[in-house]
Design an enzyme around this catalytic site. Structure first.
Site, PDB file in Angstrom:
ATOM      1  N   TYR A   1      48.108  36.278  53.274  1.00 44.37           N
ATOM      2  CA  TYR A   1      47.929  36.348  51.819  1.00 44.37           C
ATOM      3  C   TYR A   1      48.951  35.420  51.169  1.00 44.37           C
ATOM      4  O   TYR A   1      50.139  35.505  51.471  1.00 44.37           O
ATOM      5  CB  TYR A   1      48.118  37.785  51.363  1.00 44.37           C
TER       6      TYR A   1
ATOM      7  N   LYS B   1      43.148  36.139  40.756  1.00 42.59           N
ATOM      8  CA  LYS B   1      42.681  35.224  41.796  1.00 42.59           C
ATOM      9  C   LYS B   1      41.187  34.956  41.726  1.00 42.59           C
ATOM     10  O   LYS B   1      40.729  33.848  42.020  1.00 42.59           O
ATOM     11  CB  LYS B   1      43.065  35.761  43.178  1.00 42.59           C
TER      12      LYS B   1
ATOM     13  N   SER C   1      46.915  40.163  40.864  1.00 43.11           N
ATOM     14  CA  SER C   1      46.037  39.378  41.738  1.00 43.11           C
ATOM     15  C   SER C   1      44.554  39.490  41.381  1.00 43.11           C
ATOM     16  O   SER C   1      43.733  38.800  42.002  1.00 43.11           O
ATOM     17  CB  SER C   1      46.260  39.754  43.204  1.00 43.11           C
TER      18      SER C   1
END
Length: 414
Positions: free
Chosen positions: A182, A66, A63
């Site tokens: 999330y 991101k 992540s």
């Protein structure tokens, strides 16, 4: 703790398999403070040479991707090609008509999903800040159950699916803008980047983000780049298994080699939410650029906007509720009682942390033991990187907090 004492402690922890190999990288905007060091070994695999971890090692960034996906789409916002309040179905018509999963009911002995229509527009800002109603199915038992009941695939789809749409298209879990979870929002934003730019995401990232920083270590497809894959760090597992929340049952268990890579290094599509492999050393080049404000990647006015609190009241209430769960605080790297919210690109701190991050700092991380922070107020940024599962490891979180304190003291920012 001074630098030598910290380094001795980390070396000892690696030798005793309290933690696996770890990279500690940080810098300040003045250029007077830089820190980059590798501790431990690249693999804990038995009957394999335990080569020392190198500072330019490759890791699955998970992540941490991101932030990069967000930056890519914010470049298009700067160019006026899409707005934060744009209806994303103009660019992703596949998401039109998504219904909200409200639960399940049994009819004539058959369990069936309860779905409700949605009239609320999903905006780009909602995608980027996890307020869209979308979810990650592996974090949401109801979405897993929905797929099972409707003939969909299990979470193993993330390892085998040939395309992003079949992987991430699920019902909504709440009315867009009225909750927080999330989610796959930034994965979808990556598809928007591809459709607006006319480039595959790998190409777009390299041309518009990595080339300006002289970075060559980043890819979604390591199997196609042996020079990157050859430096890949093996995954390690905390012995004792995982809790229902996915954290370690025994926080004192020794680290062991595992063949579980979590993410398939031979994925067939680029995931802007979790798919990058690369050198954390080069990831720090990006953090430093943002912290300095050199505008190689984004204008400072855009960064000012991104580093603000962007959660609507209902979303903030939902986000704060997640932080009441100890295991999720560990996964997010947040101390109990810490005031945080969500910006465009990561979590933002709403107050100073004693001896560390200032109000306005943005940070996030990646599933297998990665944490990054960008403190534009103090002018300090850094990344702590390992390859450790399950996430939310309390020992590793402690290492992160100690290391960050060392960084701020030695950068003269305490």
């Amino acid at each position: 703790m001074d630098v030598p004492a910290f380094e001795n402690k980390i070396e000892r922890m690696c030798q005793e398999r309290v933690i696996p190999g770890v990279l500690c990288i940080a810098s300040d905007t003045t250029g007077s403070f830089q820190y980059k060091k590798a501790f431990g070994v690249r693999t804990l695999k038995e009957d394999t040479p335990h080569d020392l971890l190198k500072v330019d090692a490759t890791m699955w960034l998970a992540s941490c991707t991101k932030l990069i996906g967000t930056i890519a789409v914010m470049q298009l916002v700067e160019q006026g090609k899409i707005g934060l309040d744009s209806d994303i179905t103009e660019f992703i018509p596949e998401l039109k008509g998504l219904e909200i999963l409200k639960g399940f009911e049994t009819i004539d002995g058959v369990e069936t999903p309860i779905l409700e229509g949605n009239e609320r527009v999903i905006t780009l800002k909602m995608l980027l800040t996890h307020q869209s109603g979308l979810s990650y199915q592996f974090f949401n038992p109801n979405i897993i159950k929905h797929r099972a009941l409707t003939g969909g695939e299990t979470p193993a789809i993330y390892m085998t699916s040939p395309d992003l749409i079949s992987t991430f298209k699920t019902p909504l879990t709440y009315v867009p803008g009225e909750g927080w979870e999330y989610s796959s929002g930034i994965d979808w934003a990556g598809l928007i980047v591809e459709r607006i730019s006319g480039m595959e995401l790998e190409t777009y990232f390299q041309k518009h983000i990595w080339d300006p920083l002289d970075v060559r270590s980043m890819t979604f497809f390591p199997a196609q780049h042996p020079e990157i894959a050859g430096k890949l760090v093996d995954m390690s597992l905390r012995a004792g298994g995982s809790t229902a929340m996915g954290t370690a049952v025994d926080p004192n268990g020794k680290m062991e080699y595992t063949t579980d890579t979590v993410w398939n290094p031979d994925m067939k599509f680029a995931s802007a939410g979790a798919g990058l492999y690369g050198a954390p050393l080069d990831y720090q080049k990006l953090l430093h650029s943002l912290c300095v404000g050199d505008e190689k990647i984004l204008e400072n006015a855009t960064l000012d906007l991104m580093f603000q609190d962007h959660l609507a009241p209902a979303a903030k209430t939902a986000f704060e509720a997640t932080l009441e769960v100890k295991e999720l605080r560990a996964v997010y790297g947040v101390r109990e009682g810490q005031k945080v919210s969500w910006g465009i690109g990561g979590m933002v701190y709403l107050e100073d942390v004693e001896g560390g991050r200032r109000k306005g700092t943005m940070n996030w991380g990646g599933y297998p033991g990665l944490f990054w922070f960008c403190d534009r107020v103090s002018g300090v940024s850094g990344v702590l990187a390992s390859q450790i599962i399950p996430p939310g490891d309390e020992v590793f979180k402690g290492v992160m907090e100690e290391w960050e304190g060392v960084v701020y003291r030695n950068a003269g920012k305490v």
